[in-house]
Design an enzyme around this catalytic site. Structure first.
Site, PDB file in Angstrom:
ATOM      1  N   ALA A  77       0.645  -1.292  -0.187  1.00 53.30           N
ATOM      2  CA  ALA A  77       0.010  -0.115   0.227  1.00 53.30           C
ATOM      3  C   ALA A  77       0.873   1.356  -0.097  1.00 53.30           C
ATOM      4  O   ALA A  77       0.481   2.326  -0.602  1.00 53.30           O
ATOM      5  CB  ALA A  77      -0.934  -0.114   1.093  1.00 53.30           C
ATOM      6  N   PHE A  78       2.139   1.026   0.895  1.00 57.18           N
ATOM      7  CA  PHE A  78       2.816   2.450   0.758  1.00 57.18           C
ATOM      8  C   PHE A  78       4.067   2.506   0.022  1.00 57.18           C
ATOM      9  O   PHE A  78       5.058   3.224   0.116  1.00 57.18           O
ATOM     10  CB  PHE A  78       3.074   2.563   2.351  1.00 57.18           C
ATOM     11  CG  PHE A  78       1.882   2.703   2.955  1.00 57.18           C
ATOM     12  CD1 PHE A  78       0.914   3.855   2.639  1.00 57.18           C
ATOM     13  CD2 PHE A  78       1.625   1.923   4.048  1.00 57.18           C
ATOM     14  CE1 PHE A  78      -0.231   3.818   3.560  1.00 57.18           C
ATOM     15  CE2 PHE A  78       0.512   1.878   4.706  1.00 57.18           C
ATOM     16  CZ  PHE A  78      -0.345   2.802   4.534  1.00 57.18           C
ATOM     17  N   GLY A  79       4.411   1.309  -0.900  1.00 55.72           N
ATOM     18  CA  GLY A  79       5.636   1.224  -1.523  1.00 55.72           C
ATOM     19  C   GLY A  79       5.997   0.228  -2.299  1.00 55.72           C
ATOM     20  O   GLY A  79       5.004  -0.813  -2.528  1.00 55.72           O
ATOM     21  N   ASP A 193       0.688  -4.560  11.821  1.00 55.47           N
ATOM     22  CA  ASP A 193       0.296  -5.483  10.815  1.00 55.47           C
ATOM     23  C   ASP A 193       1.048  -6.813  10.599  1.00 55.47           C
ATOM     24  O   ASP A 193       1.833  -6.881   9.790  1.00 55.47           O
ATOM     25  CB  ASP A 193       0.762  -4.386   9.303  1.00 55.47           C
ATOM     26  CG  ASP A 193      -0.161  -5.205   8.154  1.00 55.47           C
ATOM     27  OD1 ASP A 193      -1.078  -6.090   8.433  1.00 55.47           O
ATOM     28  OD2 ASP A 193       0.117  -4.841   7.341  1.00 55.47           O
TER      29      ASP A 193
END
EC number: 2.7.11.24
Length: 454
Positions: A77-79, A193
């Site tokens: 989601a972030f990279g 997570d």
């Protein structure tokens, strides 16, 4: 778009040839890449190594044959993560690309937090930053590139593979997960997570916790609300499923318990289609919780539990996960999967459980970096499960009020990190992989919440 070298140089100055690796030193910096070697002999790794078929292709360290191409190995989601060659020593490393960092204040703060954590970590079972690529001038600064150790696979791929997992494998994996988690929790950090895909593994069974995009410092003030948009559903603790506005490190322990059961049974323990169904599966196993265990639940979730039929616990089914589900294994598992987070075992106490004695011995006999062998035998460290030397400090976040302010701080932080270290690296726009690299991106950013995270 990936920056084309440091802002103090012209793009055309970055590379003498048309090809080359995806990362390279700036103009005027040259490095000798040793041929490397296979390494000397030593004590064979135990438990038995995982097969190479489960692993990423290995770097050709002897200098013969075609070099391994730079390629993407993971998306989140972030990279995006690529496998690349460090031109300073010829080693394969992981390059994490964090695109579109400065779209909004929430995104800025989250990335800055993750970046600072990656530079803070000093633990063999926690992935940390080896280097950060040199940023361009601040006006062109939109993406961040972090170099970390390259691992071969992750625990999810191992679990779903046909590779047999012995009791030795399970114990040494669980030991390392808890060892890394004890370190994180001692630094005041909640991972938020923990799941098999975020546990990187090499074929010698060394494991590292990764992906700190959702991590944050534990909130000690119970009146402060925290986001519920954390933890992949299958590994989400019941207090989060029931709408608790405050939680602590016990949420990570629940996730580890789910993974422990998954290692034993080779299937997801609580695999539901929705959060409500997830909660129902949990109560099917643990039974209807007492009111005291639902003290922090929202009214709707509490009502859902109370209006249903009373369920007795059915923990004996855990023995049917596999032949490796011994009494000691199930005892530890039940301590992790307690509905009440206040009664759930801590990482520190879990490491002291008798089930993990063999995992500790195997890890420190031939896998760790903290112990070493001499002619007379093995020299063991005084502290098998070290804690952080100090808590991670996030007090700076309270003063962050604008995107430009964070951008300046991140730029300065990266520059300061490079002081006195190895010669810097930057993106090579002339590499064969460059066009593919700049098109690779994280999951659609619109799916990432722009609400203030806590």
């Amino acid at each position: 778009m990936a920056f084309q070298g440091p802002g103090r140089s012209l793009p055309g100055q970055l590379c003498a040839g048309v090809f080359g690796g995806l990362i390279q030193p700036p103009l005027g910096q040259k490095f000798y890449c040793p041929n490397g070697g296979s390494g000397g002999g030593g004590v064979p790794a135990v438990p038995s190594p995982l097969p190479q078929a489960l692993s990423a292709p290995q770097c050709n360290g002897d200098g013969r044959g075609e070099p391994e191409p730079d390629r993407p190995i993971g998306y989140g989601a972030f990279g995006v993560v690529w496998s690349v060659t460090d031109p300073r020593d010829g080693k394969r490393v992981a390059l994490k690309k964090m695109p579109n960092v400065f779209q909004n204040l929430v995104s800025c703060k989250r990335v800055f937090r993750e970046l600072k954590m990656l530079c803070f970590f000093k633990h063999d079972n926690v992935l940390s930053a080896l280097d950060i690529l040199q940023p361009p001038q601040i006006d062109c600064f939109e993406e961040i590139y972090v170099i970390t150790e390259l691992m071969q696979t992750d625990l999810h791929k191992v679990i779903v593979s046909p590779q047999p997992l012995s009791s030795d494998h399970i114990k040494v994996f669980l030991y390392q997960i808890l060892r890394g988690l004890k370190y994180l929790h001692s630094a005041g950090i909640l991972h938020r997570d923990i799941k098999p895909g975020n546990l990187l593994v090499n074929s010698n069974c060394v494991l590292k916790i990764c992906d700190f995009g959702l991590a944050r410092v534990e909130e000690l003030d119970e009146s402060q609300h925290m986001t519920q948009e954390v933890v992949t559903q299958y590994y989400r603790a019941p207090e989060i499923l029931m709408g608790s506005r405050h939680y602590r490190s016990a949420i990570d322990i629940w996730s580890v318990g789910c993974i422990f059961a998954e290692l034993l049974g080779r299937r997801i323990l609580f695999q539901a289609q929705s959060p409500i169904q997830q909660l129902d599966l949990i109560t099917d196993l643990l039974g209807t919780p007492p009111l005291t265990a639902m003290r922090s639940a929202c009214e709707g979730a509490r009502a859902h539990i109370l209006r249903g039929p009373h369920k007795p616990p059915s923990l004996s089914v855990l023995y049917m996960l596999s032949g490796e589900a011994t009494h000691e294994a199930v005892h530890l598992l039940c301590r992790m999967l307690l509905f009440d987070p206040l009664k759930r075992i801590s990482a520190k106490d879990a490491l002291a459980h008798p089930y993990l004695e063999e995992g500790r011995l195997r890890y420190h006999t031939c896998m760790c970096h903290c112990c070493y062998s001499v002619s007379s035998g093995r020299v063991y460290t005084a502290d098998f499960e070290p804690t952080a030397t100090n808590r991670f400090d996030d007090s700076y976040e309270k003063s962050l009020t604008s995107v430009w302010q964070v951008k300046e701080l991140v730029h300065r932080f990266i520059t300061d990190q490079q002081q006195g270290k190895r010669p810097p690296l930057c993106i090579n726009p002339h590499s064969a992989a460059f066009k593919t690299f700049i098109r690779s991106t994280a999951w659609h950013s619109s799916k990432v919440s722009k609400k203030e995270e806590r």
